[in-house]
Design a protein around this motif. Structure first.
Motif, mmCIF file in Angstrom:
data_model
loop_
_atom_site.group_PDB
_atom_site.id
_atom_site.type_symbol
_atom_site.label_atom_id
_atom_site.label_comp_id
_atom_site.label_asym_id
_atom_site.label_seq_id
_atom_site.Cartn_x
_atom_site.Cartn_y
_atom_site.Cartn_z
ATOM 1 N N UNK A 262 0.869 -1.240 0.095
ATOM 2 C CA UNK A 262 -0.078 -0.002 -0.092
ATOM 3 C C UNK A 262 1.089 1.256 -0.027
ATOM 4 N N UNK A 263 1.852 1.349 0.744
ATOM 5 C CA UNK A 263 2.352 2.783 1.032
ATOM 6 C C UNK A 263 3.607 3.090 -0.020
ATOM 7 N N UNK A 264 4.288 1.977 -0.591
ATOM 8 C CA UNK A 264 5.106 2.380 -1.739
ATOM 9 C C UNK A 264 4.156 2.665 -2.957
ATOM 10 N N UNK A 265 2.884 2.078 -3.130
ATOM 11 C CA UNK A 265 2.107 2.302 -4.285
ATOM 12 C C UNK A 265 1.441 3.816 -4.204
ATOM 13 N N UNK A 266 1.216 4.321 -2.830
ATOM 14 C CA UNK A 266 1.005 5.670 -2.721
ATOM 15 C C UNK A 266 1.950 6.526 -2.765
ATOM 16 N N UNK A 267 3.269 6.316 -2.612
ATOM 17 C CA UNK A 267 4.249 7.009 -3.034
ATOM 18 C C UNK A 267 4.699 7.340 -4.507
ATOM 19 N N UNK B 152 7.293 2.040 4.731
ATOM 20 C CA UNK B 152 6.265 1.021 4.324
ATOM 21 C C UNK B 152 6.127 -0.046 5.656
ATOM 22 N N UNK B 153 6.167 -1.029 5.600
ATOM 23 C CA UNK B 153 5.972 -1.821 6.849
ATOM 24 C C UNK B 153 6.341 -1.486 8.194
ATOM 25 N N UNK B 154 7.543 -0.593 8.198
ATOM 26 C CA UNK B 154 7.893 0.216 9.370
ATOM 27 C C UNK B 154 7.229 1.212 9.761
ATOM 28 N N UNK B 155 6.645 1.691 9.136
ATOM 29 C CA UNK B 155 5.718 2.975 9.514
ATOM 30 C C UNK B 155 5.049 2.706 10.768
ATOM 31 N N UNK C 65 8.280 9.536 2.355
ATOM 32 C CA UNK C 65 8.852 8.973 3.470
ATOM 33 C C UNK C 65 8.000 7.573 3.923
ATOM 34 N N UNK C 66 6.828 7.855 3.895
ATOM 35 C CA UNK C 66 5.780 6.632 4.078
ATOM 36 C C UNK C 66 6.171 5.664 3.612
#
Ligand code: HEM
Length: 186
Positions: free
Chosen positions: A46-51, A115-118, A110-111
């Protein structure tokens, strides 16, 4: 300021609609990803896709919307400082452009890197700001269609308050939402 031919104006309006409503669609997609992230979807997806979306679509579209929207005002009889609905949209979009470029884009990138560490605090960055900006873009869309509040400086005699927005020469325009030709006559 030089005015456009009817075909040029249609082309500019097409570009304005494609970019501004594309911007709204991208914003909704970011919000959907943010909600999915909070609800337990795989953060490494999800977060890399959003980035990626913010970097390659949302931020460039925000610049395009500002430029094409401003041109749509300056190159048509609407003008930038003549009608309240145009000025409010310009102000909203300018504030949003600043927030997107200076705050949202770096934070979502940054998010995406974490990714999973956020942590939960950071994950909310992909929910609250897109919820606010989606609301602002919906307001801009409604303003564009209803064109409320009339002129900033009216040259002609006062006009009736009935019938909503003003039309050519400050006269109340006929009803209807597609009355683009009701732009003030120059
Ligand atoms: C810099 C910011 C903006 C400015 C100065 C601006 C200005 C304008 C102007 C002058 C028109 C009329 C163009 C014409 O009749 O040829 C227009 C139409 C429109 N704008 Fe914007 N705009 C901006 C941003 C936005 C945004 C952010 C949205 C929505 C997300 C939006 C949605 C629309 C829509 C839907 C129309 C079509 C209205 C109609 O044809 O009745 N605009 N805009």
């Amino acid at each position: 300021m030089r005015r456009l031919s009817p075909a040029g104006r249609k082309a500019l309006l097409t570009a304005h609609l494609a970019t501004s409503l594309g911007w709204l669609g991208t914003d909704l997609t970011l919000l959907a990803l943010g909600v999915a992230g909070l609800r337990g979807a795989d953060p490494d997806v999800v977060y890399p896709a959003a980035a990626l979306l913010v970097t390659w679509l949302f931020a460039p579209l925000s610049v395009a919307v500002w430029l094409i929207g401003t041109a749509s005002a300056l190159l048509t009889p609407w003008g930038l400082l003549r009608w309240r609905w145009v000025l409010v949209k310009f102000a909203l979009t300018t504030v949003m452009l600043g927030l997107v470029l200076l705050l949202l884009t770096p934070r979502i990138r940054h998010l995406g890197a974490l990714a999973g560490a956020a942590d939960a605090h950071l994950r909310v960055d992909l929910v609250a700001p897109p919820a606010v900006s989606t609301t602002l873009l919906l307001i801009a869309t409604v303003l564009s269609v209803w064109k409320p509040w009339g002129r900033i400086r009216r040259a002609g005699p006062p006009v009736s308050r009935r019938g909503g927005r003003r039309g050519p020469g400050g006269r109340p325009s006929p009803g209807g939402t597609r009355n683009r030709t009701a732009a003030p006559a120059r």
